[in-house]
Design a protein around this motif. Structure first.
Motif, PDB file in Angstrom:
ATOM      1  N   GLY A 262      -2.987  11.747  -7.050  1.00 30.79           N
ATOM      2  CA  GLY A 262      -1.673  12.010  -6.472  1.00 30.79           C
ATOM      3  C   GLY A 262      -1.681  11.840  -4.963  1.00 30.79           C
ATOM      4  O   GLY A 262      -0.735  11.296  -4.375  1.00 30.79           O
ATOM      5  N   ILE A 263      -2.768  12.278  -4.315  1.00 28.64           N
ATOM      6  CA  ILE A 263      -2.908  12.138  -2.863  1.00 28.64           C
ATOM      7  C   ILE A 263      -3.002  10.661  -2.482  1.00 28.64           C
ATOM      8  O   ILE A 263      -2.339  10.193  -1.552  1.00 28.64           O
ATOM      9  N   LEU A 264      -3.828   9.910  -3.214  1.00 27.57           N
ATOM     10  CA  LEU A 264      -4.023   8.496  -2.893  1.00 27.57           C
ATOM     11  C   LEU A 264      -2.769   7.657  -3.165  1.00 27.57           C
ATOM     12  O   LEU A 264      -2.553   6.632  -2.529  1.00 27.57           O
ATOM     13  N   LEU A 265      -1.956   8.096  -4.118  1.00 23.39           N
ATOM     14  CA  LEU A 265      -0.749   7.341  -4.448  1.00 23.39           C
ATOM     15  C   LEU A 265       0.440   7.682  -3.557  1.00 23.39           C
ATOM     16  O   LEU A 265       1.421   6.948  -3.527  1.00 23.39           O
ATOM     17  N   SER A 266       0.333   8.796  -2.806  1.00 20.79           N
ATOM     18  CA  SER A 266       1.494   9.243  -2.033  1.00 20.79           C
ATOM     19  C   SER A 266       1.231   9.387  -0.540  1.00 20.79           C
ATOM     20  O   SER A 266       2.169   9.497   0.243  1.00 20.79           O
ATOM     21  N   SER A 267      -0.039   9.400  -0.134  1.00 20.19           N
ATOM     22  CA  SER A 267      -0.359   9.571   1.283  1.00 20.19           C
ATOM     23  C   SER A 267       0.197   8.405   2.095  1.00 20.19           C
ATOM     24  O   SER A 267      -0.082   7.239   1.799  1.00 20.19           O
ATOM     25  N   GLU A 268       0.975   8.708   3.132  1.00 14.67           N
ATOM     26  CA  GLU A 268       1.634   7.656   3.916  1.00 14.67           C
ATOM     27  C   GLU A 268       0.630   6.733   4.612  1.00 14.67           C
ATOM     28  O   GLU A 268       0.819   5.538   4.703  1.00 14.67           O
ATOM     29  N   GLY A 269      -0.458   7.307   5.118  1.00 13.03           N
ATOM     30  CA  GLY A 269      -1.417   6.499   5.863  1.00 13.03           C
ATOM     31  C   GLY A 269      -2.331   5.673   4.986  1.00 13.03           C
ATOM     32  O   GLY A 269      -2.874   4.655   5.428  1.00 13.03           O
ATOM     33  N   GLU A 270      -2.526   6.090   3.714  1.00 16.20           N
ATOM     34  CA  GLU A 270      -3.502   5.433   2.856  1.00 16.20           C
ATOM     35  C   GLU A 270      -2.940   5.141   1.475  1.00 16.20           C
ATOM     36  O   GLU A 270      -3.665   5.084   0.496  1.00 16.20           O
ATOM     37  N   LYS A 271      -1.634   4.928   1.392  1.00 14.31           N
ATOM     38  CA  LYS A 271      -0.975   4.769   0.102  1.00 14.31           C
ATOM     39  C   LYS A 271      -1.414   3.472  -0.580  1.00 14.31           C
ATOM     40  O   LYS A 271      -1.422   2.416   0.021  1.00 14.31           O
ATOM     41  N   LEU A 272      -1.777   3.589  -1.863  1.00 14.39           N
ATOM     42  CA  LEU A 272      -2.076   2.438  -2.707  1.00 14.39           C
ATOM     43  C   LEU A 272      -1.150   2.492  -3.908  1.00 14.39           C
ATOM     44  O   LEU A 272      -0.827   3.571  -4.404  1.00 14.39           O
ATOM     45  N   ASN A 273      -0.714   1.317  -4.401  1.00 17.55           N
ATOM     46  CA  ASN A 273       0.047   1.358  -5.646  1.00 17.55           C
ATOM     47  C   ASN A 273      -0.915   1.543  -6.819  1.00 17.55           C
ATOM     48  O   ASN A 273      -2.136   1.434  -6.673  1.00 17.55           O
ATOM     49  N   SER A 274      -0.351   1.824  -7.974  1.00 16.83           N
ATOM     50  CA  SER A 274      -1.161   2.221  -9.132  1.00 16.83           C
ATOM     51  C   SER A 274      -2.167   1.158  -9.541  1.00 16.83           C
ATOM     52  O   SER A 274      -3.331   1.458  -9.830  1.00 16.83           O
ATOM     53  N   MET A 275      -1.753  -0.105  -9.565  1.00 19.15           N
ATOM     54  CA  MET A 275      -2.642  -1.182 -10.003  1.00 19.15           C
ATOM     55  C   MET A 275      -3.796  -1.390  -9.022  1.00 19.15           C
ATOM     56  O   MET A 275      -4.945  -1.623  -9.432  1.00 19.15           O
ATOM     57  N   ASN A 276      -3.504  -1.312  -7.722  1.00 16.56           N
ATOM     58  CA  ASN A 276      -4.563  -1.492  -6.733  1.00 16.56           C
ATOM     59  C   ASN A 276      -5.540  -0.325  -6.736  1.00 16.56           C
ATOM     60  O   ASN A 276      -6.748  -0.516  -6.539  1.00 16.56           O
ATOM     61  N   LEU A 277      -5.030   0.882  -6.947  1.00 11.97           N
ATOM     62  CA  LEU A 277      -5.931   2.031  -7.029  1.00 11.97           C
ATOM     63  C   LEU A 277      -6.892   1.862  -8.197  1.00 11.97           C
ATOM     64  O   LEU A 277      -8.103   2.103  -8.069  1.00 11.97           O
ATOM     65  N   LEU A 278      -6.370   1.414  -9.342  1.00 11.56           N
ATOM     66  CA  LEU A 278      -7.231   1.185 -10.505  1.00 11.56           C
ATOM     67  C   LEU A 278      -8.196   0.030 -10.255  1.00 11.56           C
ATOM     68  O   LEU A 278      -9.351   0.075 -10.684  1.00 11.56           O
ATOM     69  N   LEU A 279      -7.751  -0.999  -9.533  1.00 16.06           N
ATOM     70  CA  LEU A 279      -8.600  -2.146  -9.211  1.00 16.06           C
ATOM     71  C   LEU A 279      -9.830  -1.724  -8.422  1.00 16.06           C
ATOM     72  O   LEU A 279     -10.934  -2.215  -8.672  1.00 16.06           O
TER      73      LEU A 279
END
Length: 273
Positions: A178-195
């Motif tokens: 949730g932090i990685l998907l919503s943090s303004e400075g380090e936001k990643l979309n779902s597919m890239n986070l899984l990648l």
């Protein structure tokens, strides 16, 4: 404006339904492979899942251009993704191990305590407090699981400990993603986070597989010669695991970590006899 809200609600419903369906499918197939079929290699099975997530994520982003490819921006962000990968591996491996000793229905009953752990970790990590009513509603769930554990005829202590560990790790994973998907400075979309998360998970699981499940690749090849269906089971299971992880991230992004985990008790009811 109402039409937009309605379409947003419909998208969320479809998303949660997709996550439910794929999650149940993977869970039942994992149980079949690990218990009924006799393929007793939960770490290798998890590594197959993460390998599929790596390959399919790359195909979806780099070849099919479904979303723009994002880069890791800092060492801190990389460490957060690595921590998420480690927690994820601990969650899935522990959960798969518990399926060797516990029935699916009891496994999911224990998993119903995930919202409790999620609320605790969310407060400890982000200092985010939920409404008091939310915490109060979690008490009957935890109490019910404690009572059910005492009267469960198929209770197995080691399996129970593994399942509790998997439940806590699953909750921590939800908060971290949730932090990685919503943090303004380090936001990643779902597919890239899984990648980025999946290959790290493979690297973490590979030595564990080689050390704890010796010659599992040779055994799998030998099994495939006797019954080619094991190959199709593993391929389908791994592809379905990619869809589970993708929809998991999407549900977290479009709702919240706690909302995702509150869904789990209802999923466990679907799996009960």
């Amino acid at each position: 404006m109402p039409a937009t809200n309605d379409s947003g609600r419909l998208f969320t419903i479809v998303l949660v339904t997709s996550w439910y369906s794929s999650n149940i499918g993977v869970l039942l197939l994992n149980k079949y492979l690990l218990s009924n079929y006799g393929f007793k290699y939960p770490i290798f099975l998890t590594m197959c899942h993460m390998t599929a997530c790596s390959l399919l994520s790359y195909i979806a982003i780099a070849w099919m251009k479904m979303v723009p490819m994002q880069t890791i921006r800092s060492r801190v962000q990389f460490m957060k993704i690595s921590a998420l990968s480690f927690v994820f591996c601990a969650s899935v491996v522990s959960g798969n191990i518990s399926l060797r000793y516990l029935p699916v229905s009891f496994n999911q009953a224990i998993g119903a305590t995930t919202p409790f752990f999620t609320a605790v970790f969310a407060y400890l990590i982000t200092l985010r407090r939920e409404a008091w009513l939310t915490y109060i509603t979690l008490i009957p769930v935890v109490t019910g699981v404690i009572i059910a554990s005492g009267g469960e005829p198929s209770f197995h202590l080691f399996g129970f400990i593994m399942c509790i560990g998997a439940t806590a790790a699953r909750a921590l994973k939800s908060v971290l993603q949730g932090i990685l998907l919503s943090s303004e400075g380090e936001k990643l979309n779902s597919m890239n986070l899984l990648l980025y998360m999946a290959p790290i998970a493979v690297l973490l699981l590979l030595p564990a597989t080689l050390f704890m499940e010796e010659n599992v690749i040779g055994i799998t090849i030998a099994l495939s010669r006797d019954d080619i269906k094991i190959v199709w089971y593993l391929l389908f299971n791994s592809a379905l695991a990619y869809f589970v992880n993708l929809t998991n991230f999407l549900v977290t992004k479009h709702t919240s970590a706690l909302t995702l985990q509150v869904c789990l008790p209802f999923r466990s009811k679907l799996l009960s006899p």
